[in-house]
Design a protein around this motif. Sequence first.
Motif, PDB file in Angstrom:
ATOM      1  N   ASP A  25      48.194  73.154  50.947  1.00 54.36           N
ATOM      2  CA  ASP A  25      47.340  74.324  51.198  1.00 54.36           C
ATOM      3  C   ASP A  25      46.530  74.701  49.958  1.00 54.36           C
ATOM      4  O   ASP A  25      45.346  75.044  50.053  1.00 54.36           O
ATOM      5  CB  ASP A  25      48.188  75.509  51.650  1.00 54.36           C
ATOM      6  CG  ASP A  25      48.795  75.303  53.030  1.00 54.36           C
ATOM      7  OD1 ASP A  25      48.396  74.344  53.727  1.00 54.36           O
ATOM      8  OD2 ASP A  25      49.687  76.089  53.399  1.00 54.36           O
ATOM      9  N   ARG A  26      47.156  74.624  48.797  1.00 52.08           N
ATOM     10  CA  ARG A  26      46.451  75.016  47.564  1.00 52.08           C
ATOM     11  C   ARG A  26      45.375  74.002  47.203  1.00 52.08           C
ATOM     12  O   ARG A  26      44.267  74.371  46.790  1.00 52.08           O
ATOM     13  CB  ARG A  26      47.463  75.139  46.424  1.00 52.08           C
ATOM     14  CG  ARG A  26      46.919  75.831  45.189  1.00 52.08           C
ATOM     15  CD  ARG A  26      46.868  77.324  45.388  1.00 52.08           C
ATOM     16  NE  ARG A  26      46.438  78.003  44.164  1.00 52.08           N
ATOM     17  CZ  ARG A  26      45.215  78.491  43.985  1.00 52.08           C
ATOM     18  NH1 ARG A  26      44.313  78.383  44.937  1.00 52.08           N
ATOM     19  NH2 ARG A  26      44.902  79.100  42.863  1.00 52.08           N
ATOM     20  N   GLN A  85      58.845  69.193  56.930  1.00 49.81           N
ATOM     21  CA  GLN A  85      58.322  70.401  56.284  1.00 49.81           C
ATOM     22  C   GLN A  85      56.866  70.653  56.639  1.00 49.81           C
ATOM     23  O   GLN A  85      56.389  71.791  56.593  1.00 49.81           O
ATOM     24  CB  GLN A  85      58.439  70.301  54.750  1.00 49.81           C
ATOM     25  CG  GLN A  85      59.815  69.941  54.213  1.00 49.81           C
ATOM     26  CD  GLN A  85      60.904  70.854  54.727  1.00 49.81           C
ATOM     27  OE1 GLN A  85      60.831  72.065  54.560  1.00 49.81           O
ATOM     28  NE2 GLN A  85      61.917  70.265  55.343  1.00 49.81           N
ATOM     29  N   LEU A  86      56.154  69.587  56.993  1.00 48.09           N
ATOM     30  CA  LEU A  86      54.706  69.668  57.186  1.00 48.09           C
ATOM     31  C   LEU A  86      54.366  69.884  58.660  1.00 48.09           C
ATOM     32  O   LEU A  86      54.964  69.293  59.544  1.00 48.09           O
ATOM     33  CB  LEU A  86      54.042  68.377  56.696  1.00 48.09           C
ATOM     34  CG  LEU A  86      54.171  68.130  55.186  1.00 48.09           C
ATOM     35  CD1 LEU A  86      53.958  66.659  54.870  1.00 48.09           C
ATOM     36  CD2 LEU A  86      53.161  68.994  54.422  1.00 48.09           C
ATOM     37  N   SER A  87      53.389  70.739  58.914  1.00 45.80           N
ATOM     38  CA  SER A  87      52.944  70.997  60.274  1.00 45.80           C
ATOM     39  C   SER A  87      52.081  69.838  60.761  1.00 45.80           C
ATOM     40  O   SER A  87      51.635  68.984  59.985  1.00 45.80           O
ATOM     41  CB  SER A  87      52.136  72.288  60.321  1.00 45.80           C
ATOM     42  OG  SER A  87      50.945  72.137  59.554  1.00 45.80           O
ATOM     43  N   ALA A  92      47.797  65.816  59.981  1.00 46.21           N
ATOM     44  CA  ALA A  92      46.488  65.314  60.405  1.00 46.21           C
ATOM     45  C   ALA A  92      45.496  65.349  59.243  1.00 46.21           C
ATOM     46  O   ALA A  92      44.677  64.421  59.081  1.00 46.21           O
ATOM     47  CB  ALA A  92      45.965  66.144  61.575  1.00 46.21           C
ATOM     48  N   TYR A  93      45.556  66.399  58.435  1.00 47.08           N
ATOM     49  CA  TYR A  93      44.682  66.499  57.256  1.00 47.08           C
ATOM     50  C   TYR A  93      44.946  65.344  56.293  1.00 47.08           C
ATOM     51  O   TYR A  93      44.011  64.690  55.812  1.00 47.08           O
ATOM     52  CB  TYR A  93      44.916  67.835  56.558  1.00 47.08           C
ATOM     53  CG  TYR A  93      44.309  67.940  55.183  1.00 47.08           C
ATOM     54  CD1 TYR A  93      42.944  68.132  55.016  1.00 47.08           C
ATOM     55  CD2 TYR A  93      45.107  67.831  54.039  1.00 47.08           C
ATOM     56  CE1 TYR A  93      42.377  68.208  53.752  1.00 47.08           C
ATOM     57  CE2 TYR A  93      44.553  67.913  52.785  1.00 47.08           C
ATOM     58  CZ  TYR A  93      43.188  68.096  52.640  1.00 47.08           C
ATOM     59  OH  TYR A  93      42.641  68.168  51.373  1.00 47.08           O
ATOM     60  N   LEU A  94      46.216  65.059  56.009  1.00 43.41           N
ATOM     61  CA  LEU A  94      46.565  63.985  55.083  1.00 43.41           C
ATOM     62  C   LEU A  94      46.128  62.620  55.623  1.00 43.41           C
ATOM     63  O   LEU A  94      45.698  61.750  54.864  1.00 43.41           O
ATOM     64  CB  LEU A  94      48.073  63.983  54.829  1.00 43.41           C
ATOM     65  CG  LEU A  94      48.630  65.213  54.100  1.00 43.41           C
ATOM     66  CD1 LEU A  94      50.143  65.179  54.098  1.00 43.41           C
ATOM     67  CD2 LEU A  94      48.098  65.301  52.674  1.00 43.41           C
ATOM     68  N   LYS A  95      46.236  62.450  56.916  1.00 43.11           N
ATOM     69  CA  LYS A  95      45.910  61.158  57.531  1.00 43.11           C
ATOM     70  C   LYS A  95      44.432  60.839  57.463  1.00 43.11           C
ATOM     71  O   LYS A  95      44.035  59.668  57.381  1.00 43.11           O
ATOM     72  CB  LYS A  95      46.383  61.149  58.976  1.00 43.11           C
ATOM     73  CG  LYS A  95      46.319  59.776  59.645  1.00 43.11           C
ATOM     74  CD  LYS A  95      46.970  59.791  61.007  1.00 43.11           C
ATOM     75  CE  LYS A  95      46.982  58.396  61.624  1.00 43.11           C
ATOM     76  NZ  LYS A  95      47.685  58.379  62.935  1.00 43.11           N
ATOM     77  N   GLN A  96      43.578  61.876  57.480  1.00 36.17           N
ATOM     78  CA  GLN A  96      42.133  61.634  57.532  1.00 36.17           C
ATOM     79  C   GLN A  96      41.445  61.680  56.170  1.00 36.17           C
ATOM     80  O   GLN A  96      40.226  61.581  56.088  1.00 36.17           O
ATOM     81  CB  GLN A  96      41.487  62.647  58.487  1.00 36.17           C
ATOM     82  CG  GLN A  96      41.642  64.109  58.076  1.00 36.17           C
ATOM     83  CD  GLN A  96      40.706  64.588  57.003  1.00 36.17           C
ATOM     84  OE1 GLN A  96      39.515  64.308  57.075  1.00 36.17           O
ATOM     85  NE2 GLN A  96      41.237  65.292  55.998  1.00 36.17           N
TER      86      GLN A  96
END
Length: 257
Positions: A50-51, A83-85, A90-94
Amino acid sequence: MEKIAIISDIHGNLPALEAVLLDIKRRRIKRIICLGDLVGKGPDSVAVVDRVKEVCESVVQGNWDLGITLPQEQPAGLWHQQQLSEDRLAYLKQLPFSVDLNVSGKLFRLFHASAQSVYHRVKRKASKQERLAMFQNTEMTGQSEDGKQPDIVGYGDIHIPYLITIKNPSEKRSVKQASSGLMLFNVGSVGTPYDGIPQACYCVLEGEAEVQVEAGFAIQFVRVPYDIERAVRLAYSAQMPESHRYELEITTGLVHK
């Protein structure tokens, strides 16, 4: 001249990230680029993701960022993934593979591990052939607008900061022309440095942004102390698997398996 902070390999270590961001603010640096591995190892992947989304203008994908989106079998991997939503996964994957910058007439290319893959590791003592491969235009990096290869490459992954120059055998220029040398640097790790110095590490790139003519530039390594005891407490309080190994790594600045 403009300054750009380059951070990498935070690995869920929120106290280390907070200390680095405070140091960046004190230096009045407005632009921040992250070279991946936001998650894993430490307990605060959620807060770190998030940060980083909030403060970084560009974030490239690391091997942990991609790996955590895949099916997990080991207890530690399952814990970190849970721990991750779905939105954060999805953010990390893209996340993109690399980012190119034009600074002081030089083409800088920044990625996590190598020009081939987020999983292809290039160590500090790699061969010259391996180092030169870091400057190739590949299917993963794509090409710059004019098709040229980068003059300077920065990466993360190995958690050991260094900088070297390399003679480029593909270019032959007269002594009156600009140097054909290349420059390769590793930004080190914010969250889990492996060079024996248990302090967060990042780089500051200084130069003339979006300038095509050659001008002065600098790459500076910065070490930042942070509250390691707090980081250790957060891991144990969260009942994170492999907390002891994480404690050993962040207190010694060395890898533990």
